[in-house]
Design a protein around this motif. Sequence first.
Motif, short mmCIF file in Angstrom:
data_model
loop_
_atom_site.label_atom_id
_atom_site.label_comp_id
_atom_site.label_asym_id
_atom_site.label_seq_id
_atom_site.Cartn_x
_atom_site.Cartn_y
_atom_site.Cartn_z
N HIS A 247 0.86 -1.19 0.00
CA HIS A 247 0.00 0.00 0.00
C HIS A 247 0.90 1.24 0.00
N LEU A 248 0.61 2.17 -0.88
CA LEU A 248 1.41 3.39 -0.99
C LEU A 248 0.66 4.57 -0.37
N ALA A 249 1.30 5.26 0.55
CA ALA A 249 0.77 6.51 1.10
C ALA A 249 1.56 7.66 0.51
N ILE A 250 0.87 8.60 -0.12
CA ILE A 250 1.51 9.75 -0.76
C ILE A 250 1.23 10.98 0.09
N VAL A 251 2.27 11.47 0.77
CA VAL A 251 2.14 12.62 1.68
C VAL A 251 2.71 13.85 0.98
N GLY A 252 1.87 14.85 0.81
CA GLY A 252 2.31 16.08 0.15
C GLY A 252 1.23 16.62 -0.75
N ASP A 253 1.55 17.70 -1.41
CA ASP A 253 0.60 18.34 -2.32
C ASP A 253 1.41 19.06 -3.39
N GLY A 254 0.72 19.55 -4.40
CA GLY A 254 1.43 20.26 -5.45
C GLY A 254 0.64 20.30 -6.73
N PRO A 255 1.23 20.87 -7.78
CA PRO A 255 0.50 21.12 -9.02
C PRO A 255 0.05 19.87 -9.76
N TYR A 256 0.67 18.73 -9.45
CA TYR A 256 0.36 17.51 -10.19
C TYR A 256 -0.59 16.59 -9.43
N ARG A 257 -1.09 17.04 -8.28
CA ARG A 257 -1.89 16.13 -7.46
C ARG A 257 -3.16 15.67 -8.16
N GLU A 258 -3.89 16.59 -8.76
CA GLU A 258 -5.15 16.21 -9.41
C GLU A 258 -4.93 15.17 -10.49
N GLN A 259 -3.89 15.37 -11.31
CA GLN A 259 -3.60 14.39 -12.36
C GLN A 259 -3.15 13.07 -11.77
N LEU A 260 -2.35 13.13 -10.69
CA LEU A 260 -1.91 11.90 -10.03
C LEU A 260 -3.09 11.09 -9.52
N GLU A 261 -4.04 11.77 -8.90
CA GLU A 261 -5.21 11.07 -8.36
C GLU A 261 -5.99 10.39 -9.48
N LYS A 262 -6.04 11.00 -10.65
CA LYS A 262 -6.69 10.36 -11.80
C LYS A 262 -5.89 9.15 -12.26
N PHE B 242 -3.92 7.25 -10.56
CA PHE B 242 -3.94 6.17 -9.58
C PHE B 242 -5.36 5.70 -9.24
N SER B 243 -6.36 6.28 -9.89
CA SER B 243 -7.76 6.06 -9.47
C SER B 243 -8.21 4.61 -9.60
N HIS B 244 -7.59 3.83 -10.48
CA HIS B 244 -8.00 2.43 -10.66
C HIS B 244 -7.41 1.52 -9.59
N LEU B 245 -6.58 2.07 -8.72
CA LEU B 245 -5.94 1.27 -7.68
C LEU B 245 -6.63 1.47 -6.34
N ASN B 246 -6.72 0.41 -5.54
CA ASN B 246 -7.32 0.53 -4.20
C ASN B 246 -6.26 0.42 -3.10
N ASN B 247 -4.99 0.51 -3.51
CA ASN B 247 -3.90 0.40 -2.52
C ASN B 247 -3.04 1.66 -2.52
N VAL B 248 -3.70 2.83 -2.66
CA VAL B 248 -3.01 4.12 -2.64
C VAL B 248 -3.82 5.10 -1.80
N THR B 249 -3.14 5.88 -0.96
CA THR B 249 -3.78 6.91 -0.13
C THR B 249 -3.08 8.25 -0.36
N PHE B 250 -3.85 9.29 -0.66
CA PHE B 250 -3.34 10.65 -0.73
C PHE B 250 -3.72 11.36 0.56
N THR B 251 -2.75 11.89 1.28
CA THR B 251 -3.04 12.52 2.57
C THR B 251 -2.99 14.04 2.55
N GLY B 252 -2.38 14.63 1.51
CA GLY B 252 -2.09 16.06 1.57
C GLY B 252 -0.87 16.29 2.43
N PHE B 253 -0.61 17.57 2.74
CA PHE B 253 0.57 17.91 3.54
C PHE B 253 0.46 17.38 4.96
N MET B 254 1.58 17.00 5.53
CA MET B 254 1.73 16.73 6.96
C MET B 254 2.95 17.50 7.43
N HIS B 255 2.92 17.91 8.70
CA HIS B 255 4.04 18.68 9.24
C HIS B 255 4.36 18.20 10.65
#
Length: 382
Positions: free
Chosen positions: A228-243, A245-258
Motif C-alpha cells: 500500500h502506498l501513502a503519498i504525503v504532500g501536495d502540489g500542481p500535479y496532485r489532481e492528475q496523479l489522483e486520476k 492512480f484512481s483504478h488502484l485501491n492500494n493508494v492513499t493521498f493525505t495532503g501535507f503533513m508537518h
Amino acid sequence: MKISIVTETFLPSTDGVVTRLRASIDYLIDQGHEIQVIAPDLGVQSYRNIRFDGVQPRTFFLYKHRKFGMPTRQIKTYLEDFNPDLVHVVNPAFMGYSGIKYGKKLGVPLIASYHTHAPKYADHYKVPWAEPLLWWHFRRMHNQADLNLCTSQAILEELNEQNFYNVHLWKRGVDTERFNPELRDESMRERLTEGNPDKTLLLFVGRLAFEKEIDTLIPMLEEKQDAHLAIVGDGPYREQLEKNFSHLNNVTFTGFMHGEELATAYASSDAFMFPSTTETLGLVILEAMASGLPVVAAASGPTNEQVDDGATGLLYRSGEDGNLTETIARLEDKNLQQQMSKRAFSHSRAFGWHGPAKQLLDIYESALDVKQEQEEGQQAVQ
C-alpha cells in the motif's frame, strides 16, 4: 556578522530548501549573527525575529500552480538598507537574478547555492532543446558569485563539467530529534493504509510535481496488491496523479503533513519510496532513515551517495527496463527489511543539522577573510 539571504522559496513553503534554510538560520542566530531574509511574500513575514523583506509574488506562465518572486530593483533597496557583510543567494532563478546583480554591486562576499536541477527537467517536460539554455542561464548567474555551493558530490561534478565557478559541497543533514522510529503508531498506520495495516506500507513524501516521477510506481502497485502506498504532500500535479492512480485501491493521498504528524507517518511505515532521478539530493531520504525506514530509490548520482544497496535500502533501475517490482519483492524478506531498517537508522545519526550549519558559517567567515585579503592587497599595490 550581518548576513543577507536572498531565496526563491521560504516559509510557508515546505521543501528541502526551506528545511535546510531554517536549520541554518537557527544556528546562525544562536551564534549571535544578524539575519535578513529576502523572499517571496507568501504570508509568513516573521521567523525568530529575523528581518524579513518580502517581494510581491507572481505566477510564471510556464508553471501556473506556484507563485514566484520576480527580478526587481526593490531587492537593491532592501540590501542597501540592511548593509550586510555578506550576501547568500539561494537557488537563483527569478528574483535570485536581482540578488546576484545587486549583491555583487555591494562589494561584499557573494555566495550562491544550487538546489534545484532545473536543466534536467527539460526532458521530463519534453522540451530537450531548453536544457542548454537553462544551463547557460544558471551558469551565468552562479559564475558571478565568489563561491558556489551544492548539496551532493554527483551534482558538484556535473556543475564542474558545466563550467560553474568555484563549487563546494554543502553537507546534508536531518533533524535527528524529530524523526525517530519510536514514534511508530498503529492508528497512523491504519489511516495511511485505509484500514489495511498488515500490508507492506510504502511511503512517499514530497511536492507532487511531474518531475518527481511518482507515476512510475503504478505498474508495481498494480502487481503488488500486498503493498500500500501513502503519498504525503501536495502540489500542481496532485489532481492528475489522483486520476492516474484512481483504478488502484492500494493508494492513499493525505495532503501535507508537518511536525510530529509527519514524523509519525514516517515511523509508522515499512519503507520509503524515492522515484525521482532529477534531485540534487533529497533530504527526505535522510528523514526516512532517521525514522528507521529502508529507502527504495531509483538509482541516480545523488541517491547512490545516500543509499547503500542492500544495507540501508534498495536501489532500482527506472525506465522501460526497470526492475522496481522485483526490488520491492525483496522486502518480503523480513529479516533483510529489519536489518536495513536498523542500518538506515544508525547511518542517519551522523547527519544532524549542526554539522552543515557550522560548515556554512565557516564558509561565510572564510569568504570574508578572502575578501579582506584582496582589499588589503589592492591597497598595498596602490
